[in-house]
Design a protein around this motif. Sequence first.
Motif, PDB file in Angstrom:
ATOM      1  N   TRP A  96      17.758  52.929 -34.725  1.00 18.68           N
ATOM      2  CA  TRP A  96      18.324  52.205 -33.510  1.00 18.68           C
ATOM      3  C   TRP A  96      18.709  53.456 -33.456  1.00 18.68           C
ATOM      4  O   TRP A  96      19.703  53.146 -32.018  1.00 18.68           O
ATOM      5  N   HIS A  97      20.552  54.325 -34.028  1.00 24.31           N
ATOM      6  CA  HIS A  97      21.235  54.246 -33.182  1.00 24.31           C
ATOM      7  C   HIS A  97      20.934  55.746 -32.335  1.00 24.31           C
ATOM      8  O   HIS A  97      21.168  56.255 -31.492  1.00 24.31           O
ATOM      9  N   ARG A  98      20.176  56.067 -32.925  1.00 31.41           N
ATOM     10  CA  ARG A  98      19.247  57.766 -32.674  1.00 31.41           C
ATOM     11  C   ARG A  98      18.726  57.165 -30.809  1.00 31.41           C
ATOM     12  O   ARG A  98      19.255  57.949 -29.887  1.00 31.41           O
ATOM     13  N   TYR A  99      18.226  55.689 -31.138  1.00 28.70           N
ATOM     14  CA  TYR A  99      17.888  55.320 -29.900  1.00 28.70           C
ATOM     15  C   TYR A  99      18.814  55.166 -28.464  1.00 28.70           C
ATOM     16  O   TYR A  99      18.668  55.324 -27.109  1.00 28.70           O
ATOM     17  N   LEU A 100      19.376  54.591 -29.069  1.00 25.89           N
ATOM     18  CA  LEU A 100      21.358  53.903 -28.366  1.00 25.89           C
ATOM     19  C   LEU A 100      21.420  55.286 -28.522  1.00 25.89           C
ATOM     20  O   LEU A 100      22.100  55.440 -26.524  1.00 25.89           O
ATOM     21  N   ILE A 101      21.936  56.046 -28.314  1.00 29.35           N
ATOM     22  CA  ILE A 101      22.212  57.411 -27.962  1.00 29.35           C
ATOM     23  C   ILE A 101      21.864  57.859 -26.968  1.00 29.35           C
ATOM     24  O   ILE A 101      22.363  58.903 -25.742  1.00 29.35           O
ATOM     25  N   ARG A 248      23.262  63.753 -36.429  1.00 23.51           N
ATOM     26  CA  ARG A 248      22.439  64.926 -36.271  1.00 23.51           C
ATOM     27  C   ARG A 248      22.700  65.577 -37.814  1.00 23.51           C
ATOM     28  O   ARG A 248      21.882  66.283 -38.298  1.00 23.51           O
ATOM     29  N   MET A 249      23.169  64.374 -38.152  1.00 23.77           N
ATOM     30  CA  MET A 249      23.425  64.641 -40.014  1.00 23.77           C
ATOM     31  C   MET A 249      21.660  64.491 -40.820  1.00 23.77           C
ATOM     32  O   MET A 249      20.513  65.082 -41.182  1.00 23.77           O
ATOM     33  N   TRP A 250      21.178  62.984 -40.224  1.00 23.26           N
ATOM     34  CA  TRP A 250      19.565  62.445 -40.527  1.00 23.26           C
ATOM     35  C   TRP A 250      19.142  63.464 -40.364  1.00 23.26           C
ATOM     36  O   TRP A 250      18.102  63.851 -40.564  1.00 23.26           O
ATOM     37  N   TRP A 251      19.316  64.313 -38.937  1.00 27.33           N
ATOM     38  CA  TRP A 251      18.096  64.700 -38.415  1.00 27.33           C
ATOM     39  C   TRP A 251      17.968  66.559 -39.493  1.00 27.33           C
ATOM     40  O   TRP A 251      17.358  67.111 -39.660  1.00 27.33           O
ATOM     41  N   GLN A 252      19.229  67.130 -39.957  1.00 31.04           N
ATOM     42  CA  GLN A 252      19.269  67.600 -40.553  1.00 31.04           C
ATOM     43  C   GLN A 252      18.906  67.901 -41.825  1.00 31.04           C
ATOM     44  O   GLN A 252      17.994  68.159 -42.781  1.00 31.04           O
ATOM     45  N   TRP A 253      18.828  66.222 -42.382  1.00 32.62           N
ATOM     46  CA  TRP A 253      17.622  65.935 -43.591  1.00 32.62           C
ATOM     47  C   TRP A 253      16.451  65.947 -43.554  1.00 32.62           C
ATOM     48  O   TRP A 253      15.732  65.815 -44.172  1.00 32.62           O
ATOM     49  N   GLN A 254      16.167  65.326 -42.187  1.00 33.11           N
ATOM     50  CA  GLN A 254      15.132  65.077 -41.724  1.00 33.11           C
ATOM     51  C   GLN A 254      14.153  67.197 -41.688  1.00 33.11           C
ATOM     52  O   GLN A 254      13.060  67.662 -42.429  1.00 33.11           O
ATOM     53  N   GLN A 255      15.011  67.796 -41.476  1.00 36.92           N
ATOM     54  CA  GLN A 255      14.621  69.470 -41.566  1.00 36.92           C
ATOM     55  C   GLN A 255      13.935  70.154 -42.890  1.00 36.92           C
ATOM     56  O   GLN A 255      13.971  70.445 -42.424  1.00 36.92           O
ATOM     57  N   ALA A 256      14.932  69.772 -43.506  1.00 39.94           N
ATOM     58  CA  ALA A 256      15.121  70.221 -45.004  1.00 39.94           C
ATOM     59  C   ALA A 256      13.882  69.868 -45.669  1.00 39.94           C
ATOM     60  O   ALA A 256      13.168  70.608 -46.409  1.00 39.94           O
ATOM     61  N   ASP A 257      13.108  68.486 -44.747  1.00 40.73           N
ATOM     62  CA  ASP A 257      12.331  68.924 -45.668  1.00 40.73           C
ATOM     63  C   ASP A 257      11.093  68.234 -45.007  1.00 40.73           C
ATOM     64  O   ASP A 257      10.615  67.348 -44.496  1.00 40.73           O
ATOM     65  N   LEU A 258      10.385  68.828 -43.361  1.00 42.91           N
ATOM     66  CA  LEU A 258       9.716  68.034 -42.088  1.00 42.91           C
ATOM     67  C   LEU A 258       8.238  67.403 -41.859  1.00 42.91           C
ATOM     68  O   LEU A 258       8.420  66.841 -41.646  1.00 42.91           O
ATOM     69  N   ALA A 259       7.607  68.396 -43.234  1.00 44.52           N
ATOM     70  CA  ALA A 259       6.429  67.557 -43.348  1.00 44.52           C
ATOM     71  C   ALA A 259       6.064  66.384 -43.799  1.00 44.52           C
ATOM     72  O   ALA A 259       5.640  65.681 -43.843  1.00 44.52           O
ATOM     73  N   ASN A 260       7.829  65.756 -44.241  1.00 41.04           N
ATOM     74  CA  ASN A 260       7.207  64.403 -45.025  1.00 41.04           C
ATOM     75  C   ASN A 260       8.426  63.923 -43.961  1.00 41.04           C
ATOM     76  O   ASN A 260       8.378  62.533 -44.170  1.00 41.04           O
ATOM     77  N   LEU A 322      12.648  64.641 -33.136  1.00 43.31           N
ATOM     78  CA  LEU A 322      14.548  64.406 -31.909  1.00 43.31           C
ATOM     79  C   LEU A 322      13.801  65.228 -31.346  1.00 43.31           C
ATOM     80  O   LEU A 322      14.721  65.405 -30.528  1.00 43.31           O
ATOM     81  N   GLY A 323      12.603  66.236 -31.516  1.00 45.41           N
ATOM     82  CA  GLY A 323      12.121  66.827 -30.418  1.00 45.41           C
ATOM     83  C   GLY A 323      10.820  66.046 -29.584  1.00 45.41           C
ATOM     84  O   GLY A 323      10.456  66.697 -28.727  1.00 45.41           O
TER      85      GLY A 323
END
Length: 332
Positions: A96-101, A248-260, A322-323
């Motif tokens: 939700w906060h990602r969409y607010l930003i 950005r922190m959440w995206w970093q976490w996602q990027q560490a294992d993007l396939a999942n 994110l992209g």
Amino acid sequence: MYPWFQIVTLMVLVALSLGHTIPRPGVGCTSLNRRKSWNDLTNLEKAEYIRAERCLMSHPPVVGTTEGAQNLWDELQWTHIWQGNYIHFVGHFLPWHRYLIRTHELLLQTLCGYTGAQPYWDEVTDYESGPLHESSVFDPVFGVGGNGFGEEGCIRDGPFRDTILHLKAGGDNEDYCISRRFDQTTFGWANRSNIEACHALSKYTEAWVCYNTYPHSAGHAALGGVMFDTIYSNGDPIFYLHHAYVDRMWWQWQQADLANRLTEIGGPNVPSQEVLQSVGLPPPSSTLVDYNGDEGDTTTLAHVLWMHGIRPNVTIAEVMDLGGGVICAEYF
Ligand SMILES: [Cu+2]
């Protein structure tokens, strides 16, 4: 007719483009918004962001149904006030906060002629560099101004010193200032090991709780005043810089294992009674809970994110990348 090997090659390429090489612009996104640290912007870029932010504060309401909202800034704050007991301490907190930003970034661009992207406040770097009040983001000219003063803690310097907020929950609207009470102790929660502990978690249901607890709470508690209020916090412009940093922190976490992690979501849809009581908020009304698109009390990709009509509703599935077409951003 295509020979079979051409078809196979095509399928492999499609599979590769779906599963890898992220971030990539999705449908509706031709060039990614380049979100940078406030510390890396030029003074000209900072001034331009501040100008556009002030433009939102003087822009007429765009929805027009929020009682007491005198401008678009009030309407943006209302999205957060109205859902404050629902969008926190839950699985959909980060989406939700990602969409607010993104909503905030788009309003700056489409209604206020801003050509940059949403910057973020690099809290851990600033924490390691010196005391809170020395962060460049609190500069009185090329920043959001500094600490508050007096009993009410109203800020007195910077481009937002005269900003008046108008909306309160429950229809008891009143005018109030942007207040801050800097606290170096809680800024300590922004330290690097707290972030690394969250990055190391492998499940979303654990990671979101972790990011929420210290890395996210640090910015709110250390700022005090409006920012330290669960529902009113986005009345202070620093909110958007802080939450871009959290995103950005959440995206970093996602990027560490993007396939999942492009599809990994979970957590409760409604905050627990104890948590709500601890922050003095009532349980969310059925108006909020019933629209969310989920069958039960677990947040899924089908969960609907609501911006109170400022932007169209989207599902969590649409903001996971994110992209992708909805968020269309990258962090530096
Ligand atoms: Cu919030």
